[in-house]
Design a protein around this motif. Structure first.
Motif, PDB file in Angstrom:
ATOM      1  N   LYS A 416      -8.348  -3.898  13.568  1.00 38.61           N
ATOM      2  CA  LYS A 416      -8.760  -2.723  14.336  1.00 38.61           C
ATOM      3  C   LYS A 416      -8.585  -1.435  13.543  1.00 38.61           C
ATOM      4  O   LYS A 416      -8.650  -0.340  14.104  1.00 38.61           O
ATOM      5  CB  LYS A 416      -7.947  -2.645  15.634  1.00 38.61           C
ATOM      6  CG  LYS A 416      -8.180  -3.826  16.568  1.00 38.61           C
ATOM      7  CD  LYS A 416      -7.346  -3.691  17.833  1.00 38.61           C
ATOM      8  CE  LYS A 416      -7.577  -4.869  18.780  1.00 38.61           C
ATOM      9  NZ  LYS A 416      -6.741  -4.760  20.009  1.00 38.61           N
ATOM     10  N   GLY A 417      -8.333  -1.583  12.241  1.00 39.17           N
ATOM     11  CA  GLY A 417      -8.179  -0.401  11.405  1.00 39.17           C
ATOM     12  C   GLY A 417      -6.871   0.323  11.604  1.00 39.17           C
ATOM     13  O   GLY A 417      -6.785   1.532  11.377  1.00 39.17           O
ATOM     14  N   ASN A 418      -5.822  -0.401  12.008  1.00 38.41           N
ATOM     15  CA  ASN A 418      -4.529   0.225  12.306  1.00 38.41           C
ATOM     16  C   ASN A 418      -3.508   0.013  11.194  1.00 38.41           C
ATOM     17  O   ASN A 418      -2.327  -0.167  11.454  1.00 38.41           O
ATOM     18  CB  ASN A 418      -3.973  -0.328  13.622  1.00 38.41           C
ATOM     19  CG  ASN A 418      -4.857   0.004  14.805  1.00 38.41           C
ATOM     20  OD1 ASN A 418      -5.488   1.065  14.827  1.00 38.41           O
ATOM     21  ND2 ASN A 418      -4.920  -0.891  15.782  1.00 38.41           N
ATOM     22  N   GLY A 419      -3.937   0.012   9.955  1.00 37.22           N
ATOM     23  CA  GLY A 419      -2.995  -0.154   8.851  1.00 37.22           C
ATOM     24  C   GLY A 419      -2.963  -1.578   8.332  1.00 37.22           C
ATOM     25  O   GLY A 419      -3.764  -2.430   8.721  1.00 37.22           O
ATOM     26  N   HIS A 420      -2.012  -1.847   7.456  1.00 33.62           N
ATOM     27  CA  HIS A 420      -1.936  -3.135   6.782  1.00 33.62           C
ATOM     28  C   HIS A 420      -0.586  -3.794   7.039  1.00 33.62           C
ATOM     29  O   HIS A 420       0.440  -3.122   7.112  1.00 33.62           O
ATOM     30  CB  HIS A 420      -2.117  -2.975   5.265  1.00 33.62           C
ATOM     31  CG  HIS A 420      -3.226  -2.059   4.871  1.00 33.62           C
ATOM     32  ND1 HIS A 420      -4.482  -2.133   5.432  1.00 33.62           N
ATOM     33  CD2 HIS A 420      -3.275  -1.041   3.967  1.00 33.62           C
ATOM     34  CE1 HIS A 420      -5.254  -1.204   4.887  1.00 33.62           C
ATOM     35  NE2 HIS A 420      -4.541  -0.528   4.003  1.00 33.62           N
ATOM     36  N   ASN A 550      -2.564  -9.962  12.820  1.00 39.59           N
ATOM     37  CA  ASN A 550      -2.783  -8.529  12.581  1.00 39.59           C
ATOM     38  C   ASN A 550      -4.150  -8.117  13.118  1.00 39.59           C
ATOM     39  O   ASN A 550      -5.076  -7.791  12.369  1.00 39.59           O
ATOM     40  CB  ASN A 550      -2.667  -8.206  11.090  1.00 39.59           C
ATOM     41  CG  ASN A 550      -2.454  -6.721  10.845  1.00 39.59           C
ATOM     42  OD1 ASN A 550      -2.009  -5.993  11.728  1.00 39.59           O
ATOM     43  ND2 ASN A 550      -2.774  -6.268   9.642  1.00 39.59           N
ATOM     44  N   ASP A 551      -4.288  -8.179  14.421  1.00 40.38           N
ATOM     45  CA  ASP A 551      -5.493  -7.717  15.126  1.00 40.38           C
ATOM     46  C   ASP A 551      -6.748  -8.456  14.684  1.00 40.38           C
ATOM     47  O   ASP A 551      -7.812  -7.853  14.514  1.00 40.38           O
ATOM     48  CB  ASP A 551      -5.686  -6.207  14.923  1.00 40.38           C
ATOM     49  CG  ASP A 551      -4.515  -5.395  15.451  1.00 40.38           C
ATOM     50  OD1 ASP A 551      -3.949  -5.792  16.484  1.00 40.38           O
ATOM     51  OD2 ASP A 551      -4.163  -4.380  14.823  1.00 40.38           O
ATOM     52  N   HIS A 552      -6.623  -9.769  14.473  1.00 43.53           N
ATOM     53  CA  HIS A 552      -7.781 -10.596  14.114  1.00 43.53           C
ATOM     54  C   HIS A 552      -8.458 -10.073  12.844  1.00 43.53           C
ATOM     55  O   HIS A 552      -9.675  -9.910  12.787  1.00 43.53           O
ATOM     56  CB  HIS A 552      -8.791 -10.655  15.262  1.00 43.53           C
ATOM     57  CG  HIS A 552      -8.255 -11.319  16.489  1.00 43.53           C
ATOM     58  ND1 HIS A 552      -9.068 -11.890  17.440  1.00 43.53           N
ATOM     59  CD2 HIS A 552      -6.992 -11.514  16.940  1.00 43.53           C
ATOM     60  CE1 HIS A 552      -8.323 -12.393  18.412  1.00 43.53           C
ATOM     61  NE2 HIS A 552      -7.056 -12.173  18.123  1.00 43.53           N
ATOM     62  N   SER A 553      -7.662  -9.835  11.825  1.00 49.37           N
ATOM     63  CA  SER A 553      -8.198  -9.324  10.563  1.00 49.37           C
ATOM     64  C   SER A 553      -9.220 -10.291   9.983  1.00 49.37           C
ATOM     65  O   SER A 553      -9.162 -11.508  10.196  1.00 49.37           O
ATOM     66  CB  SER A 553      -7.065  -9.116   9.558  1.00 49.37           C
ATOM     67  OG  SER A 553      -7.574  -8.711   8.307  1.00 49.37           O
ATOM     68  N   ASP A 554     -10.151  -9.739   9.208  1.00 54.03           N
ATOM     69  CA  ASP A 554     -11.218 -10.553   8.630  1.00 54.03           C
ATOM     70  C   ASP A 554     -10.793 -11.251   7.345  1.00 54.03           C
ATOM     71  O   ASP A 554     -11.583 -11.975   6.751  1.00 54.03           O
ATOM     72  CB  ASP A 554     -12.442  -9.672   8.347  1.00 54.03           C
ATOM     73  CG  ASP A 554     -13.746 -10.444   8.505  1.00 54.03           C
ATOM     74  OD1 ASP A 554     -13.775 -11.388   9.318  1.00 54.03           O
ATOM     75  OD2 ASP A 554     -14.723 -10.104   7.816  1.00 54.03           O
ATOM     76  N   GLY A 555      -9.558 -11.032   6.882  1.00 55.18           N
ATOM     77  CA  GLY A 555      -9.116 -11.701   5.664  1.00 55.18           C
ATOM     78  C   GLY A 555      -7.856 -11.069   5.115  1.00 55.18           C
ATOM     79  O   GLY A 555      -7.221 -10.217   5.752  1.00 55.18           O
ATOM     80  N   GLY A 587     -16.869  -8.106   9.088  1.00 48.78           N
ATOM     81  CA  GLY A 587     -18.009  -7.647   8.305  1.00 48.78           C
ATOM     82  C   GLY A 587     -17.684  -6.613   7.250  1.00 48.78           C
ATOM     83  O   GLY A 587     -18.538  -6.283   6.422  1.00 48.78           O
ATOM     84  N   GLN A 588     -16.460  -6.087   7.247  1.00 51.82           N
ATOM     85  CA  GLN A 588     -16.086  -5.075   6.260  1.00 51.82           C
ATOM     86  C   GLN A 588     -15.443  -5.742   5.042  1.00 51.82           C
ATOM     87  O   GLN A 588     -14.562  -6.583   5.196  1.00 51.82           O
ATOM     88  CB  GLN A 588     -15.104  -4.068   6.869  1.00 51.82           C
ATOM     89  CG  GLN A 588     -15.677  -3.237   7.997  1.00 51.82           C
ATOM     90  CD  GLN A 588     -16.799  -2.333   7.522  1.00 51.82           C
ATOM     91  OE1 GLN A 588     -16.793  -1.844   6.400  1.00 51.82           O
ATOM     92  NE2 GLN A 588     -17.791  -2.136   8.382  1.00 51.82           N
ATOM     93  N   LEU A 625      -9.095 -13.321   0.008  1.00 52.23           N
ATOM     94  CA  LEU A 625      -8.982 -14.507   0.858  1.00 52.23           C
ATOM     95  C   LEU A 625      -9.666 -14.246   2.201  1.00 52.23           C
ATOM     96  O   LEU A 625      -9.078 -13.627   3.096  1.00 52.23           O
ATOM     97  CB  LEU A 625      -7.507 -14.850   1.086  1.00 52.23           C
ATOM     98  CG  LEU A 625      -6.677 -15.135  -0.180  1.00 52.23           C
ATOM     99  CD1 LEU A 625      -5.193 -15.111   0.145  1.00 52.23           C
ATOM    100  CD2 LEU A 625      -7.076 -16.474  -0.778  1.00 52.23           C
ATOM    101  N   PRO A 626     -10.899 -14.688   2.379  1.00 54.50           N
ATOM    102  CA  PRO A 626     -11.548 -14.525   3.684  1.00 54.50           C
ATOM    103  C   PRO A 626     -10.789 -15.300   4.768  1.00 54.50           C
ATOM    104  O   PRO A 626     -10.168 -16.334   4.488  1.00 54.50           O
ATOM    105  CB  PRO A 626     -12.947 -15.123   3.462  1.00 54.50           C
ATOM    106  CG  PRO A 626     -13.130 -15.158   1.975  1.00 54.50           C
ATOM    107  CD  PRO A 626     -11.768 -15.348   1.393  1.00 54.50           C
TER     108      PRO A 626
END
Length: 648
Positions: A416-420, A550-555, A587-588, A625-626
């Motif tokens: 969700k773009g809330n950091g790493h 981590n908020d369903h990160s893409d990778g 997608g990012q 790592l996707p």
């Protein structure tokens, strides 16, 4: 501040010489040249690879409209391996050698540049522009010291002379390259014309009695990103400024344009010797079985005599073992990695014992010395290496094992773009590691002490032990000890605030006092008698679970690197530099190959600024790592506990 000097740079890659003992087989090598400019990266490379331990290319490459603030790198690759093996890098900041207008060179760089398994010889010529119409000075300026073709200062590889080099088509150059947007007017055509592209096609052999095959179709070329066109009437300085401004507007978070790099690349490798006064004692490997299964390792050798030997022996042994036993990692990750490190430890013993002057005495490796230096006539042989090894299983599971202080970090950006979320996979096995002190070292007679200038005066009084016993039988790093470090001027080891510390063998020991900066090491056989261990610490990570947490990160992004990298970064700062600002949501992209390489180049500059010629070797591998798909449903099992960590 005066305007930078502009001119034309010619680079001649003359020859290379490799040490046979560090190569798995006969090499077939070529060079890639990168001109790293503020507004663009430009590449040149050999059209052919040459065989042999002493290849001679003698190829010249031209870069026009070059700003003296640029940096030139020369990467040497071995095309005999699949995938190709990176043999090392030479880096030349032009600002340090290019003369001011009308002046002599600021300095001349040595013609020979060290690689991991050898050295490469280069010639650089700089011709400045004398006016805004790109008029060249009549006489170019040599930027490399003239050695008259003399051999390098270090000895050549032993064995029979290498046969004459045989040109072999390099598979790495069969790709489309866009002509530089800052090239000559002839290359660009008229202003406003499309950027010219060229394709170097491989020669397709025809067997007797068969029809000639249809030439391979060149891949489609994506239209180049729009950049300002160069007018022959404008000065290169004006064009560069205009391009830089346009680039900053067009690529918000993209400081470099890099038309030739494949940003779908998932493994990005880098190594550099650091300061010019250093030998590159790092080694590494990457082996990919397929797109979802791979093994890799980074090894930081230490010891002035045999550090490089140890790192290369360990790298070869680990790679061979994991290729043979890869499937066993799925069922027994801890046991498989432990056997792997034991094999590497034994291989380092064999490699060092075969070096000149080294022999086995009462089970220990010793090296002959002058009796004036040591009454026995021999002393303990040095040489060991850290080992940081990762395995990717089916794109879903990460197995990581480490001995030493070369860290590895897993970064998972928020979906969700809330950091790493940033994880140091295994804490450093440094002298301040209390677990290793309690488990392996205390009671052996070895000293774990903070490093300061007066530590060798009036021993043991001036030694500052790291750990203090507590009344309940435990250990601690006491506040009084930390206060004493400030009083004695103990320096910082890393950007993360770690204090300099060492393990020191006792003065009463059989051999001279030897210091070591790690509690676990592959090799370092004298220190192993005092509790230092080769045994790795192993962790296993479920990449799907890490991403979903981590908020369903893409990778995720993994970086495995030597301390030449980690001395300059916090773990969070490293990931901020590597990950793209928008990474995480579906997608990012997470990062790009050029962003990873720019990170390593920046780290190299930081090391040079901090330590000059003493800057440490730096080696690293970045892996993108996707997020894997959800695991398939499984039948219910008996209640139990799943452990995520091993080998503590």
């Amino acid at each position: 501040m005066s305007d930078p000097v502009w001119g034309e740079l010619r680079v001649r890659c003359i020859e290379a010489q490799y040490d046979e003992e560090y190569l798995a087989g006969p090499p077939r090598t070529y060079c890639k040249l990168l001109l790293l400019e503020t507004f663009k990266w430009r590449r040149r490379q050999h059209k052919t690879a040459c065989e042999g331990l002493q290849p001679r290319w003698n190829d010249e490459f031209l870069f026009e409209d070059v700003c003296a603030n640029s940096k030139l790198t020369i990467d040497v690759w071995n095309a005999a391996d699949d995938p190709e093996e990176f043999l090392g890098k030479a880096t030349i900041p032009l600002a340090e050698v290019v003369p001011a207008r009308g002046g002599a060179p600021k300095a001349q760089v040595a013609p020979w540049f060290e690689l991991m398994p050898g050295r490469v010889r280069l010639e650089l010529r700089w011709t400045p522009y004398v006016d805004t119409e790109r008029t060249l000075l009549d006489t170019p300026v040599m930027l490399t010291a003239d050695d008259g073709g003399a051999p390098p200062p270090s000895p050549l590889p032993t064995g029979a002379p290498a046969p004459p080099p045989k040109p072999v088509a390099s598979p790495a150059i069969t790709r489309v390259q866009a002509t530089s947007a800052v090239g000559t007017a002839a290359a660009m055509g008229s202003p406003g014309s499309p950027m010219e592209t060229r394709m170097e096609e491989p020669v397709m052999p025809v067997r007797p009695g068969t029809a000639k095959p249809t030439p391979a179709k060149a891949p489609e070329v994506a239209p180049p990103r729009k950049t300002p066109q160069k007018s022959p009437q404008k000065s290169p300085r004006t064009v560069a400024r205009g391009q830089l401004k346009a680039q900053e507007q067009a690529y918000e978070d993209d400081d470099f344009e890099d038309d030739f790099e494949d940003d779908e690349e998932l493994f990005i490798e880098y190594t550099d010797r650091g300061g010019s006064g250093k030998e590159n004692q790092d080694a590494y490997f990457v082996h990919r079985f397929d797109e979802k299964n791979a093994v890799l390792g980074v090894f930081d050798g230490h010891g002035p005599d045999h550090g490089k030997v140890a790192a290369w022996a360990a790298a070869r042994a680990v790679k061979a073992f994991l290729i043979e036993h890869f499937k066993e990692l799925a069922t027994d990750p801890e046991g498989t990695m432990t056997r792997c490190f034991e094999q590497a430890h034994n291989s380092v013993f064999q490699a060092i014992s075969s070096q000149p002057g080294v022999r086995v005495h009462q089970g220990l490796l010793v090296i002959d010395v002058d009796e004036e230096d040591w009454p026995l006539g021999y002393d303990a042989a040095d040489g060991g290496t850290t080992a940081s090894v990762a395995a990717l299983l089916d794109g879903r599971t990460l197995v990581y094992a480490a001995s030493g202080d070369s860290c590895s970090v897993l970064g998972v950006p928020s979906g969700k773009g809330n950091g790493h979320a940033v994880t140091d996979l295994v804490p450093e096995h440094s002298p301040t590691n209390m677990h290793d002190w309690v488990t392996y070292l205390q009671g052996t007679g070895v000293h774990c002490v903070f490093d300061h200038e007066a530590m060798f005066d009036n021993q043991p009084h001036n030694l500052l032990p790291i750990f203090t016993p507590t009344p309940n039988g435990g250990w601690e790093i006491a506040q009084s000890t930390m206060d004493k470090t400030k009083e004695l001027g103990v320096g910082l080891k890393t950007a993360r605030g770690d204090l300099a510390a060492v393990i020191m063998t006792p003065e009463s020991g059989k051999f001279s006092q030897m210091m070591l900066g790690v509690t676990r090491s592959v090799g370092d056989f004298y220190h192993q008698t005092y509790g230092v261990t080769w045994r790795p610490e192993v962790v296993v990570k479920d990449l799907y679970a890490e991403c979903m947490a981590n908020d369903h990160s893409d990778g995720a992004v993994l970086i495995v690197a030597s301390d030449g990298v980690w001395d300059h970064w916090t773990f969070d700062g490293c990931m901020e530099e590597l990950l793209l600002p928008d990474a995480g949501p579906p997608g990012q992209p997470l990062t790009t190959a050029k962003r990873a390489r720019a990170f390593f180049e920046k780290t190299r500059d930081m090391g040079e600024e901090a330590f000059g010629e003493g800057a440490d070797n730096l080696t690293g591998v970045v892996v993108i790592l996707p997020r894997p798909p959800p695991p398939p449903p499984t039948a219910p099992t008996k209640a139990g506990v799943t452990r995520d960590e091993f080998g503590a």
